[in-house]
Write an enzyme that holds these catalytic residues in place. Structure first.
Site, PDB file in Angstrom:
ATOM      1  N   THR A 158      -7.229  90.039  18.997  1.00 19.70           N
ATOM      2  CA  THR A 158      -6.725  88.877  19.728  1.00 19.70           C
ATOM      3  C   THR A 158      -5.307  88.670  19.218  1.00 19.70           C
ATOM      4  O   THR A 158      -5.020  88.971  18.055  1.00 19.70           O
ATOM      5  CB  THR A 158      -7.557  87.602  19.475  1.00 19.70           C
ATOM      6  OG1 THR A 158      -7.450  87.251  18.089  1.00 19.70           O
ATOM      7  CG2 THR A 158      -9.042  87.790  19.818  1.00 19.70           C
ATOM      8  N   HIS A 159      -4.412  88.224  20.074  1.00 16.35           N
ATOM      9  CA  HIS A 159      -2.983  88.135  19.723  1.00 16.35           C
ATOM     10  C   HIS A 159      -2.443  89.489  19.277  1.00 16.35           C
ATOM     11  O   HIS A 159      -1.475  89.553  18.529  1.00 16.35           O
ATOM     12  CB  HIS A 159      -2.726  87.105  18.616  1.00 16.35           C
ATOM     13  CG  HIS A 159      -3.412  85.792  18.820  1.00 16.35           C
ATOM     14  ND1 HIS A 159      -2.788  84.690  19.376  1.00 16.35           N
ATOM     15  CD2 HIS A 159      -4.692  85.401  18.570  1.00 16.35           C
ATOM     16  CE1 HIS A 159      -3.642  83.681  19.432  1.00 16.35           C
ATOM     17  NE2 HIS A 159      -4.813  84.086  18.947  1.00 16.35           N
ATOM     18  N   SER A 280       9.249 115.743  27.600  1.00 12.37           N
ATOM     19  CA  SER A 280      10.617 115.237  27.634  1.00 12.37           C
ATOM     20  C   SER A 280      11.569 116.396  27.861  1.00 12.37           C
ATOM     21  O   SER A 280      11.323 117.518  27.411  1.00 12.37           O
ATOM     22  CB  SER A 280      10.940 114.559  26.305  1.00 12.37           C
ATOM     23  OG  SER A 280      12.333 114.567  26.067  1.00 12.37           O
ATOM     24  N   LYS A 286       7.505 115.815  22.610  1.00 16.17           N
ATOM     25  CA  LYS A 286       6.956 114.642  23.287  1.00 16.17           C
ATOM     26  C   LYS A 286       5.788 114.940  24.225  1.00 16.17           C
ATOM     27  O   LYS A 286       5.727 115.965  24.872  1.00 16.17           O
ATOM     28  CB  LYS A 286       8.062 113.968  24.101  1.00 16.17           C
ATOM     29  CG  LYS A 286       9.145 113.343  23.236  1.00 16.17           C
ATOM     30  CD  LYS A 286       8.728 111.993  22.717  1.00 16.17           C
ATOM     31  CE  LYS A 286       8.981 110.985  23.802  1.00 16.17           C
ATOM     32  NZ  LYS A 286       8.638 109.650  23.384  1.00 16.17           N
ATOM     33  N   GLU A 293       2.369 104.423  32.716  1.00 17.09           N
ATOM     34  CA  GLU A 293       3.588 103.598  32.745  1.00 17.09           C
ATOM     35  C   GLU A 293       3.974 103.299  34.186  1.00 17.09           C
ATOM     36  O   GLU A 293       4.417 102.197  34.513  1.00 17.09           O
ATOM     37  CB  GLU A 293       4.731 104.322  32.037  1.00 17.09           C
ATOM     38  CG  GLU A 293       4.489 104.542  30.552  1.00 17.09           C
ATOM     39  CD  GLU A 293       5.568 105.441  29.973  1.00 17.09           C
ATOM     40  OE1 GLU A 293       6.653 104.940  29.669  1.00 17.09           O
ATOM     41  OE2 GLU A 293       5.324 106.656  29.852  1.00 17.09           O
ATOM     42  N   LYS A 328       4.561  94.088  58.233  1.00 17.33           N
ATOM     43  CA  LYS A 328       3.900  95.395  58.148  1.00 17.33           C
ATOM     44  C   LYS A 328       4.301  96.224  56.939  1.00 17.33           C
ATOM     45  O   LYS A 328       3.444  96.775  56.239  1.00 17.33           O
ATOM     46  CB  LYS A 328       4.127  96.178  59.428  1.00 17.33           C
ATOM     47  CG  LYS A 328       3.116  95.816  60.480  1.00 17.33           C
ATOM     48  CD  LYS A 328       3.579  96.145  61.854  1.00 17.33           C
ATOM     49  CE  LYS A 328       3.280  95.020  62.795  1.00 17.33           C
ATOM     50  NZ  LYS A 328       3.927  93.741  62.498  1.00 17.33           N
TER      51      LYS A 328
HETATM   52  N1  ARG Z   1       6.457  95.190  66.884  1.00 13.29           N
HETATM   53  C1  ARG Z   1       5.963  93.874  67.038  1.00 13.29           C
HETATM   54  C2  ARG Z   1       5.403  93.361  65.710  1.00 13.29           C
HETATM   55  O1  ARG Z   1       5.215  94.173  64.871  1.00 13.29           O
HETATM   56  C3  ARG Z   1       4.886  93.872  68.058  1.00 13.29           C
HETATM   57  C4  ARG Z   1       4.751  92.599  68.806  1.00 13.29           C
HETATM   58  C5  ARG Z   1       5.978  92.353  69.579  1.00 13.29           C
HETATM   59  N2  ARG Z   1       5.833  91.253  70.461  1.00 13.29           N
HETATM   60  C6  ARG Z   1       6.864  90.762  71.067  1.00 13.29           C
HETATM   61  N3  ARG Z   1       6.637  89.802  71.865  1.00 13.29           N
HETATM   62  N4  ARG Z   1       8.076  91.173  70.849  1.00 13.29           N
HETATM   63  O2  ARG Z   1       5.192  92.206  65.482  1.00 13.29           O
END
Ligand code: ARG
Length: 462
Positions: A158-159, A280, A286, A293, A328
């Site tokens: 611990t610590h 290395s 090494k 890491e 996304k």
């Molecule tokens: N490429 C757009 C997105 O990833 C898809 C939806 C686009 N819709 C629009 N009304 N421009 O969100």
């Protein structure tokens, strides 16, 4: 200016600026949703037939065209076009080129807003299932290591100061429990992911006679999302999943930190197989734990993605905003990164072993048995706080003489407390200590064997 006519360009007199087109495209990264997009379109067209908005022949042509496009994408021969912006327009545009009018019916009662929301949910569902499998697999690797090191006693810290002796499998199973909570979190998130936005349209639903329950069911969702605005507006599930990924990364990073320390000359607890260490370019001697890491380091980008999605979504009015396109890349990279980190951690776990000789040689250091000595005095009738004080004095003496507690003479013990008898030596030393732990969940051989038995039956299940 882009010379291709957009599918949405009816009201426009001029084409889109090339700069804007390049800035706003998402095909470079949302093409990975092609399978989900096609799946969604197939379910949607099946439903349009039931609703009397498409004939069965038209639907068959749509399905055949989509199948052809899918094989071309998978063969690498499909031409993704930036001027078609995103995966939805790329597939729909290509379908119209191939089969004409039936393809023009596909977007009936659908918007890209519910379409992207559907594609991403389908994608997330698969990714969650894959992550859960990866976590299970890492747990198995940790368990195998635990079985191979059943009898290894480690100094517990611990610590980062020596505290009490622990069994190596006990320590390894603590990681397994952390990972179990990660699986629970993913499973919990999956319930909220698995609801269908399809048929919500742009935001208001549709005046056409669609059946959202049908598409929801065909796509394996639990139910359609009840509010069409929420259906296109909600990104909570993405935040949740990246958040679950961030917690997984944190867990892996803690484990990585320990293994990096353990691989050092100073700790010397583990030996790495050559296959998981790197050398290395300048120092010939090494052997570095680079994979772990990097696991520790990649936590930074996953945390970054969480901050990114939280910031992208803050302040957005209800329904769809193009800002959502920015959800996304953080999502994809968080999932890819965590998946790879789980995989490499498993590879590492399968290629290390405890350095028993080094560990044992140092177990006499740090007075790991001091707390057990206090427990011994409690069993002799001394209140714990008084026992703590007595042992404190004994530790002081041992430190001054550079001796472990079990190398003090009985007379020295008795000079501090006359309750101490010869049997004290059955309580001292790490081996004696460890075997005396018996409370539920503790590090003694019995409780550890119980934990291992419980794990074994869970790991042989699905
Ligand atoms: N490429 C757009 C997105 O990833 C898809 C939806 C686009 N819709 C629009 N009304 N421009 O969100």
């Amino acid at each position: 200016m882009s010379n291709q006519k957009k599918l949405w360009s009816g009201r426009f007199e001029k084409g889109l600026s090339g700069i804007v087109e390049q800035f706003s495209e998402s095909i470079s990264f949302d093409r990975r949703l092609y399978r989900q997009d096609i799946l969604g379109s197939k379910a949607h067209s099946n439903m349009l037939v039931e609703a009397g908005l498409m004939t069965a022949e038209e639907r068959d042509a749509v399905h055949a065209g989509l199948a052809e496009i899918q094989s071309e994408i998978e063969a690498g021969t499909f031409e993704f076009r930036q001027d078609r912006e995103d995966i939805h327009m790329n597939i729909e545009g290509a379908l119209i080129e191939r089969i004409g009018d039936p393809a023009r019916k596909l977007h009936t009662a659908r918007s890209r807003n519910d379409q992207i929301a559907t594609d991403v949910r389908l994608y997330m569902r698969e990714e969650i299932d894959a992550l859960i499998q990866r976590i299970r697999s890492l747990q198995r690797a940790l368990f195998d290591l635990a079985e191979k090191s059943r009898d290894v006693i480690l100094p517990g810290y611990t610590h980062l100061q020596r505290a009490q002796p622990i069994l190596a499998p006990h320590h390894l199973m603590a990681y397994m429990d952390q990972l179990d909570r990660d699986m629970e979190r993913l499973g919990d998130c999956r319930r909220r992911v698995n609801r269908s936005p399809l048929g919500a349209g742009a935001l208001a639903g549709t005046t056409l006679p669609v059946n959202r329950h049908q598409t929801s069911e065909e796509l394996g969702f639990d139910e359609p999302i009840q509010n069409s605005i929420d259906a296109v507006s909600d990104r909570d599930h993405i935040i949740e999943l990246i958040s679950a990924c961030a917690i997984i990364s944190m867990h892996l990073s803690r484990l990585a930190e320990e293994w990096v320390l353990w691989a050092s000359e100073e700790f010397g607890f583990i030996k790495m197989d050559d296959s998981v260490a790197t050398g290395s370019s300048i120092m010939p001697q090494k052997k570095n734990p680079d994979p772990m890491e990097l696991v520790r380091g990649k936590t930074g980008r996953v945390y970054g993605h969480l901050m990114s999605i939280l910031t992208v979504t803050k302040g957005l009015p209800q329904a769809y905003n193009r800002d959502f396109q920015e959800d996304k890349e953080p999502l994809f990279d968080a999932l890819d990164t965590v998946y790879a980190c789980l995989q490499v951690t498993e590879e590492f776990a399968r290629n290390i072993e405890f350095n028993r000789a080094r560990i044992e040689a140092s177990l006499g250091q740090g007075h790991l048995d001091a707390t057990t000595l206090a427990d011994y005095l409690v069993l002799k009738g001394l209140p714990f706080r008084s026992a703590h004080a007595v042992v404190g004095k004994l530790v002081h003496i041992a430190v001054n003489r550079s001796l472990p507690l079990d190398k003090l003479a009985l007379s020295q013990f008795q000079a501090e407390c006359n309750l101490i008898e010869q049997d004290v030596f059955d309580f001292l030393g790490v081996k004696n200590c460890v075997r005396r732990f018996q409370s539920y969940g503790s590090t003694g051989p019995g409780p550890v064997a119980d934990q291992m038995a419980a794990w074994k039956s869970r790991l042989t299940g699905p």
